[in-house]
Enzyme design. Sequence first.
Site, short mmCIF file in Angstrom:
data_model
loop_
_atom_site.label_atom_id
_atom_site.label_comp_id
_atom_site.label_asym_id
_atom_site.label_seq_id
_atom_site.Cartn_x
_atom_site.Cartn_y
_atom_site.Cartn_z
N ASP A 105 0.83 -1.11 0.20
CA ASP A 105 0.12 -0.18 -0.09
C ASP A 105 0.99 1.14 0.14
O ASP A 105 1.63 1.75 1.21
CB ASP A 105 -0.88 0.01 1.15
CG ASP A 105 -2.05 1.17 1.31
OD1 ASP A 105 -1.60 2.39 0.66
OD2 ASP A 105 -2.87 0.99 1.69
N HIS A 106 1.18 1.88 -1.21
CA HIS A 106 2.19 2.86 -1.21
C HIS A 106 1.75 4.10 -0.27
O HIS A 106 2.97 4.89 0.10
CB HIS A 106 2.36 3.27 -2.73
CG HIS A 106 1.40 4.55 -2.99
ND1 HIS A 106 0.04 3.99 -3.75
CD2 HIS A 106 1.44 5.69 -3.30
CE1 HIS A 106 -0.44 5.09 -4.10
NE2 HIS A 106 0.37 6.09 -3.76
N HIS A 123 -5.78 2.87 1.16
CA HIS A 123 -4.99 3.88 1.60
C HIS A 123 -5.41 4.44 2.75
O HIS A 123 -4.75 4.79 3.62
CB HIS A 123 -4.73 4.76 0.25
CG HIS A 123 -4.36 4.37 -0.84
ND1 HIS A 123 -3.19 3.40 -1.04
CD2 HIS A 123 -4.44 4.59 -2.19
CE1 HIS A 123 -2.90 2.92 -2.05
NE2 HIS A 123 -3.67 3.94 -2.77
C1 BG6 Z 1 -3.43 4.84 -6.54
C2 BG6 Z 1 -4.77 4.93 -7.12
O1 BG6 Z 1 -3.26 3.76 -5.62
O2 BG6 Z 1 -3.31 5.87 -5.64
C3 BG6 Z 1 -5.07 5.95 -8.04
O3 BG6 Z 1 -5.16 3.59 -7.86
C4 BG6 Z 1 -4.70 7.37 -7.17
O4 BG6 Z 1 -6.27 6.18 -8.39
C5 BG6 Z 1 -3.26 7.25 -6.62
O5 BG6 Z 1 -4.50 8.50 -8.06
C6 BG6 Z 1 -2.86 8.45 -5.49
O6 BG6 Z 1 -1.68 8.12 -5.08
P1 BG6 Z 1 -1.02 9.31 -4.39
O7 BG6 Z 1 0.49 9.16 -4.08
O8 BG6 Z 1 -0.85 10.24 -5.70
O9 BG6 Z 1 -1.70 10.02 -3.74
#
Ligand code: BG6
Length: 494
Positions: free
Chosen positions: A182-183, A245
């Site tokens: 989960d980044h 997230h």
């Molecule tokens: C991804 C989603 O996991 O996270 C995208 O699939 C979203 O739809 C993105 O835009 C948002 O990531 P960050 O790091 O730009 O907030």
Amino acid sequence: EKADAQMLLIFGASGDLTTRKLIPALYELYVRNLLPENFVILGAARTVLTDNEFRRKQCDGILTSQKELSAKDARLSLFLKRVYYMGFDTQNTDEYETLKNRVEELQNLYSLPDNIVFYMATPPEMYEVIPLGLQKCGLAYTSDGFRRIVVEKPFGTDIKSAKHLTRLLESIFDEHDIYRIDHYLGKETVQNILVLRFSNGIFEPLWNRNYIDHVEIVSSETLGIGNRGGYYESSGALRDMVQNHLLQLMAFIAMEPPVAFDPESIRDEIAKVFKSLHHYTPEEMQEQIVRGQYTAGTIAGESVQGYRDEKNVSGDSVRETYVAVKIELDNWRWAGTPFYIYTGKRLSEKKTEIIIHFKSTPQQLFVGQCSGSSCNQLIIRVQPNESIALRFGLKIPGSGFEVRQVSMDFLYSSLSDKKLPDAYERLLLDVMLGDSTLYSRADAQEASWNFIDPIIKNWVKRGKDGLAFYASGSDPEEIDRLMPHDKKCNCCNE
Ligand code: BG6
């Protein structure tokens, strides 16, 4: 700490994620001397490419992410020498033997020990096929090294598929070798929530239902769904952002202090938060959840089309691109303190932030003092302009006792002039080290699907009933009803 010598085998390597995120992050780790002394990156995907063609593509990806870097940089070519590619058809079980041979050839060439991290950067349909192929050819096992597998989101599309995937992966790998990525957990500002809470004595005594009125978690984006119409039609904002997230962010705010700072102790506490999610009755669902979809509008002065006109999206789609939910946690710490989560595409601003709203004083003594919920807020800005701010009331200089909200700010940019590391750097390094603290565990995933599934079922049943349309660049008006007026803090949102 340096990871042991190993190979990183990336499936789906011809895709966007590899070029935009994974390889630039690995290069950054290499430059910072954090990669193992001895390593090989092997990309695999269906597209036919030579090693050099693949390297050129990855080189472009690195140069795009680091504008100041020159293609002639010696470190860049040294790094790319360790990057290889193999075109192979993941659906064809016979081809896994060829993959195995290639792996062994590279291991021999570099005298690498038998340590491999498999990274699934493929479409989710491949999450079963590839592990089964690796099992069949024997590559999934080793007697004198390690095997770890990283699985990108979405990890399942509902509780049933998530459980099924876990069962399948656990029949091949040990649970502690399965890394569900989960980044958001790789973001510096998110990890800092744990340090802010558990390394300071001043916040924790207030961190509960007695002193916190409510919490808001906002993640808004200006972008639409771009080329991901196919994926988004089957996903939507709830699955795409909330299930993983944003519930993870909430868990970092809501969790109990872990008994130790190790992966299992922390993940035990996260799982407990997810298990305490209050499940909605059908009436509560109508009141406490808003879903919306963007229509045409203007963002930063540019006209943009509506969701239904995007590529690969059905003309009468009821898929939500916005969701706002009022979440309650049925536990001692948080009963009666709601968490509001808002997220959507094509809104006016790109930002992710968490606002802790503390309760107000029992009596208002001063002019200008906030009525309603207090203006004492702790604002954790996850991105961009990463910062932490504490807001409180102070007297306006001069006669009388008129109160004004002020803010005490900490900006990450004042810590160092270097940009914050990308989330993938931290997460890739952790999996190479074998540290799963920032990866989610099966029980937490399942508990979160248990919460999400009934909402989706209810929406399917209701069709377009209750879907709010909002013009790109604005919030759906319907979110106004989620939060009672006395919780809204008007004086500091000027
Ligand atoms: C991804 C989603 O996991 O996270 C995208 O699939 C979203 O739809 C993105 O835009 C948002 O990531 P960050 O790091 O730009 O907030």
